[in-house]
Scaffold this motif. Sequence first.
Motif, short mmCIF file in Angstrom:
data_model
loop_
_atom_site.label_atom_id
_atom_site.label_comp_id
_atom_site.label_asym_id
_atom_site.label_seq_id
_atom_site.Cartn_x
_atom_site.Cartn_y
_atom_site.Cartn_z
N PHE A 11 -8.85 6.23 -1.10
CA PHE A 11 -8.22 5.18 -1.90
C PHE A 11 -8.43 5.50 -3.37
CE2 PHE A 11 -8.87 3.11 2.16
CZ PHE A 11 -7.72 2.35 2.31
N GLY A 21 -6.75 -3.62 -3.08
CA GLY A 21 -7.18 -2.70 -2.05
C GLY A 21 -8.36 -3.20 -1.24
N LEU A 43 0.84 -1.19 0.00
CA LEU A 43 0.00 0.00 0.00
C LEU A 43 0.88 1.25 0.00
CD1 LEU A 43 -3.00 0.92 0.20
CD2 LEU A 43 -2.64 1.10 2.67
#
Length: 234
Positions: free
Chosen positions: A75, A106, A61
């Motif tokens: 995001f 994700g 990430l």
Amino acid sequence: MSEVVARLNELPALKNEPLLLREVSSQLFWGMSKVLDKRQALVAALLELDDCPFPESPVQLQVFLPPVGFRGVLFIENLMSYDRAMRSGSTALEGLALAYASGFKGSAQRMRTSDGCSLFFSDQGGDTRDLRDGFKAWLFGKGTQPAYFWGDLDWAGMRILAAMRASFPGLTAWQPGYAPMLAALREGQGHSPEAAEKQGQKALAHSSCPYADEQLAPALRDTGRFVDQELFRP
């Protein structure tokens, strides 16, 4: 088939090794790392365990932190849009931590555990220990700041949104990003699924995000067209 069975019979020898699932697959199946993907139940059964002892690879990430702290987390689906947002200085992004994990990664629930996520903080933003620790506390379940998602205006993007809501309850489509995309779609812009080789995308019945279900998804159904995120800057 007999060779595969023979390889699986070697699995108990690796039972106590600190290996990731794909490392186990590579060792057993002639260097092929993905053979055991989504087969954790089989591995657990062969080892007579309740759960597979070999974790999946951590989600990588990328994170941009505002220097003064964050009021929410956005995001972003596509890397180029993430990089643009990180450098933009737009008031729409003020106070938002930005995060990028490729595609559906994700939405992986392991991302909310310290063992299941590798964090990479951008040197473009704040990089103090307090800021990093604050984000980790939020990601691993102790923060209350809201979460948003912004991606392509297509069915794959809607599915990522829906999947992420399982890991981040309350996550919603980010309206400042989607609003101009929605307007463009309603004005006849965008592209057909076939033009971008997206004809295999299936419509989503609902995402449980009110804005997506009441505004974005109906526009996708009515127009039969998609809009890519990279065309827009927040």
